[in-house]
Design a protein around this motif. Structure first.
Motif, short mmCIF file in Angstrom:
data_model
loop_
_atom_site.label_atom_id
_atom_site.label_comp_id
_atom_site.label_asym_id
_atom_site.label_seq_id
_atom_site.Cartn_x
_atom_site.Cartn_y
_atom_site.Cartn_z
N CYS A 117 -14.94 -20.20 -35.84
CA CYS A 117 -15.76 -19.48 -34.87
C CYS A 117 -15.01 -18.33 -34.20
O CYS A 117 -15.62 -17.45 -33.60
CB CYS A 117 -16.35 -20.41 -33.82
SG CYS A 117 -15.17 -21.07 -32.63
N THR A 118 -13.69 -18.30 -34.32
CA THR A 118 -12.93 -17.21 -33.69
C THR A 118 -13.04 -15.91 -34.49
O THR A 118 -12.85 -14.83 -33.94
CB THR A 118 -11.44 -17.57 -33.53
OG1 THR A 118 -10.83 -17.71 -34.81
CG2 THR A 118 -11.28 -18.86 -32.72
N THR A 119 -13.37 -16.03 -35.79
CA THR A 119 -13.46 -14.85 -36.66
C THR A 119 -14.77 -14.75 -37.43
O THR A 119 -15.11 -13.68 -37.91
CB THR A 119 -12.33 -14.87 -37.70
OG1 THR A 119 -12.50 -16.04 -38.53
CG2 THR A 119 -10.96 -14.87 -37.05
N GLY A 120 -15.46 -15.88 -37.59
CA GLY A 120 -16.64 -15.92 -38.44
C GLY A 120 -16.31 -16.18 -39.89
O GLY A 120 -17.20 -16.35 -40.72
N ASN A 121 -15.03 -16.24 -40.24
CA ASN A 121 -14.62 -16.43 -41.63
C ASN A 121 -14.91 -17.84 -42.12
O ASN A 121 -14.84 -18.81 -41.36
CB ASN A 121 -13.11 -16.16 -41.79
CG ASN A 121 -12.77 -14.71 -41.59
OD1 ASN A 121 -13.60 -13.83 -41.76
ND2 ASN A 121 -11.53 -14.46 -41.22
N LYS A 129 -11.47 -20.52 -24.09
CA LYS A 129 -11.78 -19.18 -24.60
C LYS A 129 -13.13 -19.25 -25.30
O LYS A 129 -13.45 -20.25 -25.95
CB LYS A 129 -10.70 -18.69 -25.57
CG LYS A 129 -9.37 -18.50 -24.90
CD LYS A 129 -8.35 -17.98 -25.88
CE LYS A 129 -7.00 -17.80 -25.17
NZ LYS A 129 -5.97 -17.34 -26.07
N TYR A 130 -13.90 -18.18 -25.16
CA TYR A 130 -15.26 -18.18 -25.68
C TYR A 130 -15.39 -17.26 -26.89
O TYR A 130 -14.83 -16.18 -26.92
CB TYR A 130 -16.23 -17.74 -24.57
CG TYR A 130 -16.24 -18.73 -23.43
CD1 TYR A 130 -17.20 -19.72 -23.35
CD2 TYR A 130 -15.27 -18.68 -22.44
CE1 TYR A 130 -17.20 -20.64 -22.32
CE2 TYR A 130 -15.26 -19.59 -21.40
CZ TYR A 130 -16.22 -20.57 -21.34
OH TYR A 130 -16.22 -21.48 -20.33
N PHE A 131 -16.14 -17.75 -27.89
CA PHE A 131 -16.34 -17.03 -29.14
C PHE A 131 -17.81 -17.09 -29.51
O PHE A 131 -18.52 -18.03 -29.12
CB PHE A 131 -15.49 -17.65 -30.25
CG PHE A 131 -14.02 -17.67 -29.93
CD1 PHE A 131 -13.23 -16.55 -30.18
CD2 PHE A 131 -13.44 -18.77 -29.34
CE1 PHE A 131 -11.88 -16.55 -29.87
CE2 PHE A 131 -12.09 -18.79 -29.02
CZ PHE A 131 -11.32 -17.67 -29.29
N ALA A 132 -18.26 -16.11 -30.28
CA ALA A 132 -19.65 -16.08 -30.72
C ALA A 132 -19.75 -15.56 -32.14
O ALA A 132 -19.03 -14.65 -32.53
CB ALA A 132 -20.48 -15.20 -29.79
N CYS A 133 -20.64 -16.17 -32.92
CA CYS A 133 -20.92 -15.72 -34.28
C CYS A 133 -22.35 -16.12 -34.62
O CYS A 133 -23.00 -16.86 -33.87
CB CYS A 133 -19.91 -16.30 -35.28
SG CYS A 133 -19.74 -18.07 -35.29
#
Length: 102
Positions: free
Chosen positions: A71-75, A35-39
């Protein structure tokens, strides 16, 4: 601005991340379990490039002072001081392309 191609899926293997520049913004794209995530790629503590750090599961660790971000939320996941989280971006896959919604 809409959706922008960040990379091809074959450019980013599972457990890896890479920095892309979109519209003057430094963004880190990560592949976590397919799964790909971006921040944002810039650490909110001291401005280091997070893509130069490490990633384990979904946690990116800044190479300068060890701040950790999901990285999934930026938290912010872990750091001794209170700092801001990261802006995260919606990611979609179309054909072989990874798109980031800006």
């Amino acid at each position: 601005m809409g959706k922008i191609i960040a990379c091809k899926i074959n450019e980013l293997q599972d457990g890896n991340m890479k920095k892309v520049v979109i519209d003057g913004r430094d963004i880190v794209v990560a592949n976590v379990g397919g799964k790909y995530f971006a921040c944002d790629d810039t650490c909110t503590h001291s401005g280091a490039s997070l893509s130069e750090g490490t990633i384990e599961n979904s946690i990116i660790t800044c190479g300068w002072h060890g701040a950790q971000f999901d990285c999934t939320t930026g938290n912010l996941a872990k750091f001794p001081a209170k700092i801001n989280g990261l802006k995260s971006y919606n990611v979609s896959i179309e054909s072989e392309d990874v798109f980031i919604e800006i």
